[in-house]
Design a protein around this motif. Structure first.
Motif, PDB file in Angstrom:
ATOM      1  N   THR A  65       0.857  -1.185   0.000  1.00 51.27           N
ATOM      2  CA  THR A  65       0.000   0.000   0.000  1.00 51.27           C
ATOM      3  C   THR A  65       0.892   1.234   0.000  1.00 51.27           C
ATOM      4  O   THR A  65       1.786   1.362   0.839  1.00 51.27           O
ATOM      5  CB  THR A  65      -0.932   0.006   1.226  1.00 51.27           C
ATOM      6  N   LEU A  66       0.640   2.137  -0.956  1.00 54.26           N
ATOM      7  CA  LEU A  66       1.490   3.308  -1.175  1.00 54.26           C
ATOM      8  C   LEU A  66       0.650   4.585  -1.170  1.00 54.26           C
ATOM      9  O   LEU A  66       0.027   4.918  -2.187  1.00 54.26           O
ATOM     10  CB  LEU A  66       2.207   3.166  -2.522  1.00 54.26           C
ATOM     11  N   PRO A  67       0.599   5.290  -0.033  1.00 51.94           N
ATOM     12  CA  PRO A  67      -0.172   6.540   0.005  1.00 51.94           C
ATOM     13  C   PRO A  67       0.418   7.584  -0.941  1.00 51.94           C
ATOM     14  O   PRO A  67       1.635   7.746  -1.032  1.00 51.94           O
ATOM     15  CB  PRO A  67      -0.047   7.004   1.459  1.00 51.94           C
ATOM     16  N   LYS A  68      -0.461   8.284  -1.652  1.00 52.32           N
ATOM     17  CA  LYS A  68      -0.027   9.312  -2.596  1.00 52.32           C
ATOM     18  C   LYS A  68       0.317  10.609  -1.866  1.00 52.32           C
ATOM     19  O   LYS A  68      -0.196  10.892  -0.782  1.00 52.32           O
ATOM     20  CB  LYS A  68      -1.145   9.625  -3.595  1.00 52.32           C
ATOM     21  N   VAL A  69       1.182  11.398  -2.488  1.00 48.08           N
ATOM     22  CA  VAL A  69       1.511  12.728  -1.981  1.00 48.08           C
ATOM     23  C   VAL A  69       0.287  13.611  -2.210  1.00 48.08           C
ATOM     24  O   VAL A  69      -0.343  13.559  -3.269  1.00 48.08           O
ATOM     25  CB  VAL A  69       2.741  13.302  -2.719  1.00 48.08           C
ATOM     26  N   ASP A  70      -0.065  14.418  -1.192  1.00 47.40           N
ATOM     27  CA  ASP A  70      -1.180  15.347  -1.340  1.00 47.40           C
ATOM     28  C   ASP A  70      -0.775  16.449  -2.303  1.00 47.40           C
ATOM     29  O   ASP A  70       0.204  17.162  -2.078  1.00 47.40           O
ATOM     30  CB  ASP A  70      -1.566  15.950   0.011  1.00 47.40           C
ATOM     31  N   VAL A  71      -1.532  16.577  -3.372  1.00 50.12           N
ATOM     32  CA  VAL A  71      -1.247  17.598  -4.375  1.00 50.12           C
ATOM     33  C   VAL A  71      -2.061  18.837  -4.028  1.00 50.12           C
ATOM     34  O   VAL A  71      -3.276  18.750  -3.839  1.00 50.12           O
ATOM     35  CB  VAL A  71      -1.612  17.089  -5.792  1.00 50.12           C
ATOM     36  N   PRO A  72      -1.417  19.991  -3.915  1.00 55.80           N
ATOM     37  CA  PRO A  72      -2.170  21.206  -3.617  1.00 55.80           C
ATOM     38  C   PRO A  72      -3.219  21.456  -4.711  1.00 55.80           C
ATOM     39  O   PRO A  72      -2.944  21.320  -5.894  1.00 55.80           O
ATOM     40  CB  PRO A  72      -1.122  22.317  -3.629  1.00 55.80           C
ATOM     41  N   THR A  73      -4.425  21.793  -4.260  1.00 57.57           N
ATOM     42  CA  THR A  73      -5.505  22.002  -5.217  1.00 57.57           C
ATOM     43  C   THR A  73      -5.550  23.426  -5.741  1.00 57.57           C
ATOM     44  O   THR A  73      -6.231  23.699  -6.711  1.00 57.57           O
ATOM     45  CB  THR A  73      -6.866  21.665  -4.570  1.00 57.57           C
ATOM     46  N   GLY A  74      -4.823  24.315  -5.099  1.00 57.93           N
ATOM     47  CA  GLY A  74      -4.834  25.718  -5.533  1.00 57.93           C
ATOM     48  C   GLY A  74      -6.060  26.441  -4.982  1.00 57.93           C
ATOM     49  O   GLY A  74      -6.858  25.896  -4.240  1.00 57.93           O
ATOM     50  N   ARG A  75      -6.192  27.682  -5.355  1.00 55.37           N
ATOM     51  CA  ARG A  75      -7.357  28.461  -4.917  1.00 55.37           C
ATOM     52  C   ARG A  75      -7.637  29.541  -5.940  1.00 55.37           C
ATOM     53  O   ARG A  75      -6.783  29.888  -6.762  1.00 55.37           O
ATOM     54  CB  ARG A  75      -7.129  29.069  -3.540  1.00 55.37           C
ATOM     55  N   ILE A  76      -8.831  30.041  -5.878  1.00 54.77           N
ATOM     56  CA  ILE A  76      -9.230  31.126  -6.769  1.00 54.77           C
ATOM     57  C   ILE A  76      -9.020  32.447  -6.043  1.00 54.77           C
ATOM     58  O   ILE A  76      -9.447  32.612  -4.892  1.00 54.77           O
ATOM     59  CB  ILE A  76     -10.721  30.970  -7.184  1.00 54.77           C
ATOM     60  N   LEU A  77      -8.344  33.359  -6.696  1.00 52.15           N
ATOM     61  CA  LEU A  77      -8.058  34.659  -6.094  1.00 52.15           C
ATOM     62  C   LEU A  77      -9.179  35.649  -6.413  1.00 52.15           C
ATOM     63  O   LEU A  77      -9.691  35.696  -7.520  1.00 52.15           O
ATOM     64  CB  LEU A  77      -6.744  35.229  -6.620  1.00 52.15           C
ATOM     65  N   ASP A  78      -9.530  36.428  -5.382  1.00 53.93           N
ATOM     66  CA  ASP A  78     -10.440  37.542  -5.614  1.00 53.93           C
ATOM     67  C   ASP A  78      -9.622  38.721  -6.102  1.00 53.93           C
ATOM     68  O   ASP A  78      -8.504  38.976  -5.628  1.00 53.93           O
ATOM     69  CB  ASP A  78     -11.165  37.926  -4.307  1.00 53.93           C
ATOM     70  N   ILE A  79     -10.141  39.415  -7.052  1.00 52.59           N
ATOM     71  CA  ILE A  79      -9.444  40.569  -7.599  1.00 52.59           C
ATOM     72  C   ILE A  79      -9.964  41.829  -6.909  1.00 52.59           C
ATOM     73  O   ILE A  79     -11.162  42.107  -6.894  1.00 52.59           O
ATOM     74  CB  ILE A  79      -9.681  40.672  -9.118  1.00 52.59           C
ATOM     75  N   GLU A  80      -9.021  42.545  -6.345  1.00 53.80           N
ATOM     76  CA  GLU A  80      -9.395  43.777  -5.664  1.00 53.80           C
ATOM     77  C   GLU A  80      -9.502  44.908  -6.703  1.00 53.80           C
ATOM     78  O   GLU A  80      -8.744  44.953  -7.672  1.00 53.80           O
ATOM     79  CB  GLU A  80      -8.330  44.152  -4.625  1.00 53.80           C
ATOM     80  N   THR A  81     -10.431  45.770  -6.458  1.00 49.51           N
ATOM     81  CA  THR A  81     -10.578  46.947  -7.316  1.00 49.51           C
ATOM     82  C   THR A  81     -10.311  48.191  -6.503  1.00 49.51           C
ATOM     83  O   THR A  81     -10.574  48.257  -5.316  1.00 49.51           O
ATOM     84  CB  THR A  81     -11.991  47.015  -7.928  1.00 49.51           C
ATOM     85  N   GLY A  82      -9.853  49.180  -7.138  1.00 46.16           N
ATOM     86  CA  GLY A  82      -9.751  50.471  -6.498  1.00 46.16           C
ATOM     87  C   GLY A  82      -8.480  50.887  -6.042  1.00 46.16           C
ATOM     88  O   GLY A  82      -7.549  51.036  -5.596  1.00 46.16           O
TER      89      GLY A  82
END
Length: 147
Positions: free
Chosen positions: A130-147
């Protein structure tokens, strides 16, 4: 002048039968390994369970003591050795098909694993790794700031 045609296919028939017989013997007899050619390697299944891989290898005649498993981030190396049993009975073999000796098999993995968390079990001639996989970062969505 004779216009008799030669039948080349018929003339080649004994050679074709000899070659066929050679390959039949080659494929049905156990020949010693020549530079790794003809070396026995265990049959495996590689299962992807999402968070881990599971490798099942058929190792008849082997025990955990004569099998070595080397785990790296993206490869598993299996190797082992079985000694021929010395039979004390007299007589000549009529059939001898059982394999003895060493094997080595490298199994590449599609993604990286955690070698330090790998486990192995051996039961009824089947090795399960049994070989556990490395957790791959899923990333995230960035909010875009205005102003």
């Amino acid at each position: 002048m004779s216009l008799m045609r030669r039948d080349y296919w018929r003339e080649m028939n004994p050679m074709r039968e000899t070659i066929n017989s050679f390959f039949d013997d080659l494929l049905t007899r156990r020949l010693p390994a020549i530079s790794g050619w003809g070396e026995w390697k265990p049959s495996i299944d590689l299962l992807d369970n999402g968070a881990e891989y599971v490798i099942m290898a058929d190792l008849p005649g082997y025990t955990p003591e004569n099998v070595k498993i080397t785990v790296q981030e993206n490869t598993i190396q299996l190797s082992g050795k079985v000694q021929e049993e010395k039979d004390t009975t007299e007589g000549d073999f009529q059939v001898k098909e059982r394999s003895f000796g060493t094997f080595s098999r490298s199994i590449p993995l599609p993604t990286q694993i955690k070698p330090e968390e790998a486990t192995a079990k051996f039961k009824n001639g089947v090795l399960e790794i049994t070989l556990p996989k490395v957790d791959v970062p899923t990333g995230r969505i960035l909010d875009i700031e205005t102003g």
